[in-house]
Design a protein around this motif. Structure first.
Motif, mmCIF file in Angstrom:
data_model
loop_
_atom_site.group_PDB
_atom_site.id
_atom_site.type_symbol
_atom_site.label_atom_id
_atom_site.label_comp_id
_atom_site.label_asym_id
_atom_site.label_seq_id
_atom_site.Cartn_x
_atom_site.Cartn_y
_atom_site.Cartn_z
ATOM 1 N N LYS A 126 0.818 -1.201 0.000
ATOM 2 C CA LYS A 126 0.000 0.000 0.000
ATOM 3 C C LYS A 126 0.856 1.257 0.000
ATOM 4 O O LYS A 126 1.906 1.316 0.654
ATOM 5 C CB LYS A 126 -0.931 0.004 1.207
ATOM 6 C CG LYS A 126 -2.017 -1.070 1.158
ATOM 7 C CD LYS A 126 -2.968 -0.941 2.341
ATOM 8 C CE LYS A 126 -4.083 -1.969 2.264
ATOM 9 N NZ LYS A 126 -5.028 -1.834 3.411
ATOM 10 N N THR A 175 -1.408 11.969 -8.215
ATOM 11 C CA THR A 175 -1.408 12.105 -9.670
ATOM 12 C C THR A 175 -1.659 13.580 -10.003
ATOM 13 O O THR A 175 -2.770 14.098 -9.800
ATOM 14 C CB THR A 175 -2.493 11.225 -10.308
ATOM 15 O OG1 THR A 175 -2.318 9.881 -9.876
ATOM 16 C CG2 THR A 175 -2.414 11.288 -11.824
ATOM 17 N N GLN A 216 -4.885 9.140 -4.082
ATOM 18 C CA GLN A 216 -5.590 7.871 -3.919
ATOM 19 C C GLN A 216 -4.689 6.877 -3.180
ATOM 20 O O GLN A 216 -3.465 7.003 -3.178
ATOM 21 C CB GLN A 216 -5.979 7.294 -5.277
ATOM 22 C CG GLN A 216 -4.790 6.974 -6.176
ATOM 23 C CD GLN A 216 -5.207 6.424 -7.519
ATOM 24 O OE1 GLN A 216 -6.382 6.231 -7.782
ATOM 25 N NE2 GLN A 216 -4.240 6.168 -8.380
ATOM 26 N N MET A 221 -5.793 10.202 3.446
ATOM 27 C CA MET A 221 -5.755 10.907 2.167
ATOM 28 C C MET A 221 -6.189 12.359 2.310
ATOM 29 O O MET A 221 -5.685 13.234 1.594
ATOM 30 C CB MET A 221 -6.646 10.180 1.151
ATOM 31 C CG MET A 221 -6.098 8.835 0.704
ATOM 32 S SD MET A 221 -7.034 8.130 -0.668
ATOM 33 C CE MET A 221 -8.612 7.864 0.139
ATOM 34 N N GLU A 252 -4.275 15.592 0.830
ATOM 35 C CA GLU A 252 -4.927 16.475 -0.131
ATOM 36 C C GLU A 252 -4.827 17.937 0.274
ATOM 37 O O GLU A 252 -4.759 18.836 -0.580
ATOM 38 C CB GLU A 252 -6.403 16.084 -0.285
ATOM 39 C CG GLU A 252 -6.625 14.769 -1.008
ATOM 40 C CD GLU A 252 -8.082 14.394 -1.039
ATOM 41 O OE1 GLU A 252 -8.854 14.993 -0.245
ATOM 42 O OE2 GLU A 252 -8.466 13.514 -1.831
ATOM 43 N N THR A 308 -4.907 14.604 -7.977
ATOM 44 C CA THR A 308 -5.753 13.717 -7.171
ATOM 45 C C THR A 308 -4.879 12.824 -6.301
ATOM 46 O O THR A 308 -3.729 12.510 -6.658
ATOM 47 C CB THR A 308 -6.640 12.841 -8.070
ATOM 48 O OG1 THR A 308 -5.806 12.070 -8.949
ATOM 49 C CG2 THR A 308 -7.574 13.699 -8.901
ATOM 50 N N TYR A 353 0.394 5.877 -0.794
ATOM 51 C CA TYR A 353 -0.372 7.035 -1.259
ATOM 52 C C TYR A 353 0.186 7.449 -2.616
ATOM 53 O O TYR A 353 1.394 7.606 -2.782
ATOM 54 C CB TYR A 353 -0.256 8.207 -0.279
ATOM 55 C CG TYR A 353 -0.911 7.961 1.060
ATOM 56 C CD1 TYR A 353 -2.297 7.956 1.190
ATOM 57 C CD2 TYR A 353 -0.147 7.761 2.199
ATOM 58 C CE1 TYR A 353 -2.900 7.748 2.416
ATOM 59 C CE2 TYR A 353 -0.746 7.546 3.433
ATOM 60 C CZ TYR A 353 -2.120 7.534 3.533
ATOM 61 O OH TYR A 353 -2.707 7.320 4.747
ATOM 62 N N GLN A 354 -0.688 7.629 -3.582
ATOM 63 C CA GLN A 354 -0.284 8.030 -4.917
ATOM 64 C C GLN A 354 -0.897 9.390 -5.243
ATOM 65 O O GLN A 354 -2.119 9.567 -5.135
ATOM 66 C CB GLN A 354 -0.713 6.998 -5.960
ATOM 67 C CG GLN A 354 0.001 5.669 -5.840
ATOM 68 C CD GLN A 354 -0.397 4.697 -6.935
ATOM 69 O OE1 GLN A 354 -1.307 4.971 -7.730
ATOM 70 N NE2 GLN A 354 0.266 3.565 -6.994
ATOM 71 N N LYS A 385 -4.782 18.984 -3.706
ATOM 72 C CA LYS A 385 -6.017 18.617 -4.401
ATOM 73 C C LYS A 385 -6.388 19.608 -5.487
ATOM 74 O O LYS A 385 -7.224 19.291 -6.354
ATOM 75 C CB LYS A 385 -7.149 18.462 -3.396
ATOM 76 C CG LYS A 385 -7.513 19.748 -2.672
ATOM 77 C CD LYS A 385 -8.625 19.499 -1.673
ATOM 78 C CE LYS A 385 -9.001 20.769 -0.913
ATOM 79 N NZ LYS A 385 -10.073 20.513 0.081
ATOM 80 N N SER A 426 -3.391 3.175 -3.195
ATOM 81 C CA SER A 426 -3.265 2.093 -4.161
ATOM 82 C C SER A 426 -2.037 1.260 -3.825
ATOM 83 O O SER A 426 -1.365 1.485 -2.811
ATOM 84 C CB SER A 426 -3.178 2.656 -5.579
ATOM 85 O OG SER A 426 -3.104 1.619 -6.533
#
Length: 453
Positions: free
Chosen positions: A183, A188, A264, A238, A242, A262, A185-186, A258, A266
């Protein structure tokens, strides 16, 4: 020389018997302490230097990481060769040492040289040593049977609970995890928004890094009570990530993560999957044995530790062994032990049939257990495990072991027969020996009377 040794042994029979008994007892102890494995370890005496620099091409890894390390590792004492390999985001340097070099001494020499080579590498790139295992160190593979957990939860359970428990087992060099998702935090980012707000990617990285830490303050006292001031900025979810500010826009309005991308939760990008018997993906680990350990004893300790770890696993989660070398070890050693017993029984029967004299046969057969026990003393002295090759060599040598005893016994019979015939022709023990040209009848070993000094 041999004649003097035989004469010395005959004059000190009890000393020879005591020495033989001592060797047998020592050998029996060595059999119990011998390291047991199925296959011999024929791998080279090597130390691996691993360097990770994700996102870089193999050519960049070769020019900026592998080449500086290889050139600086050359010239180490007792090094036979230095090999390098570069791939996407990773670099491997293999240092092959001489066979008589102690593996941990070699690792210390490599660490000393790495301290010097560190300054030649790019900033943030840190080489590490591989585990102190060998090419045949993978002794146990297992997977987690967890029907109620997803792959990410299974991998977290493996990395943060099971792995740490098994690494405490004596003799384990490493527990390598495989399968599942790690796991992370991504973030993008949108390139268009970066251009619009005139923000660079390094600014985003710096903002995330600086807001994911903890700062300490000072201590002050109030009303006789001491207080410690600190700020905790670790990212817990998250929403916190953000709302990390990147910069302040005109008017005092902060630009948040944010606003330009974004966030997420993952899994880390993977290059492959671990499938179990076509039933789907699985998560597990590989137990790597430390250099020079007893594989059979290590596997038993790992299994006992697994039973202890199972008590803390979530309900419904259990271990499933995928590869267990102990079965191969028991079958190989059991087969060789069975062969040894068969050969010892066969040799004993042949010796008794040919000599037809139980005392002479006993003097020959007693060499077998003493010689085999002594062989294990030498195996332990040279650090050789009791594997299918070494035990097979001992089994094949049983016929050679009794050869010298049979030859010496038959030669003793022959000389005793010649002496007895000479005494009979010469009229007693003091009579002249028979002429060389005169034929002498040699009695058969089956009808030869017992000889006494």
């Amino acid at each position: 020389m041999i004649e003097q040794l035989i004469a010395l042994s005959l004059r000190n029979r009890y000393l020879v018997l005591l020495l033989a008994a001592s060797l047998f007892i020592w050998g029996a102890y060595s059999v119990r302490e011998s390291k047991i494995d199925a296959i011999p370890d024929l791998s080279e005496n090597q130390v691996i230097v691993f360097t990770e620099w994700m996102g870089r091409s193999p050519q960049i890894m070769e020019d900026q990481v592998t080449y500086p390390l290889v050139t600086n590792m050359q010239g180490l004492p007792k090094v036979k060769s230095v090999r390098g390999a570069s791939m996407f985001g990773m670099s491997f340097v293999f240092l092959i040492f001489e066979d008589n070099a102690d593996i941990y001494w070699a690792r210390e020499r490599v660490l000393e040289r790495l301290n010097y080579a560190q300054r030649l590498l790019p900033t943030g790139v840190t080489p590490t040593l591989g585990p102190d295992g060998t090419g045949v160190g993978h002794v146990l593979w297992y997977v987690l049977k967890a029907p109620g957990l997803d792959l990410g939860e299974q991998r977290a359970l493996q990395d943060w609970y099971v792995k740490f428990g098994l690494q405490n087992v004596p003799g384990v060099s490493e527990v390598a995890s495989f399968g599942g998702f790690q796991k992370e935090y991504q973030v993008t980012v949108d390139p268009t928004k970066l251009t619009y707000y005139k923000v660079s990617l390094p600014q985003v990285l710096a903002a995330v890094r600086s807001n994911n830490n903890e700062a300490g303050g000072r201590k002050f006292e109030q009303s006789g009570v001491g207080y410690i001031i600190k700020t905790s900025g670790y990212i817990q979810d998250m929403a916190t990530l953000e709302n990390v500010p990147v910069l302040t826009r005109p008017g005092g309005v902060p630009l948040l993560i944010k606003d330009i991308g974004t966030v997420q939760m993952s899994g880390e990008s993977r290059l492959g999957i671990m499938d179990l018997n076509g039933e789907g993906e699985a998560v597990g680990g590989i137990v790597v044995m430390r250099y020079g350990e007893n594989a059979d004893a290590l596997i038993k300790r790992v299994k006992a530790k697994m039973q202890e770890i199972s008590k803390g696993l979530p309900k419904g989660v259990s271990f499933q062994l995928v590869y267990d070398r102990s079965g191969l070890i028991e079958e190989a050693v059991g087969s060789i032990e069975h062969t040894l017993l068969e050969e010892m029984a066969t040799v004993s029967l042949v010796v008794l049939l040919f000599l037809f004299h139980w005392r002479s046969a006993l003097s020959i057969l007693v060499q077998i257990p003493i010689t085999i026990a002594t062989s294990f003393i030498l195996l332990n002295a040279f650090g050789i495990s009791s594997n299918i090759m070494s035990l097979t060599g001992i089994a094949l040598a049983i016929g050679v072991i009794v050869d010298n005893g049979i030859v010496m016994t038959e030669n003793s019979y022959r000389n005793l027969a010649l002496r007895q015939a000479a005494e009979e022709q010469g009229g007693g023990p003091g009579g002249p020996p028979p002429a060389d040209s005169a034929p002498v009848a040699v009695p058969s070993t089956s009808t030869l009377p017992a000889y006494h000094e």
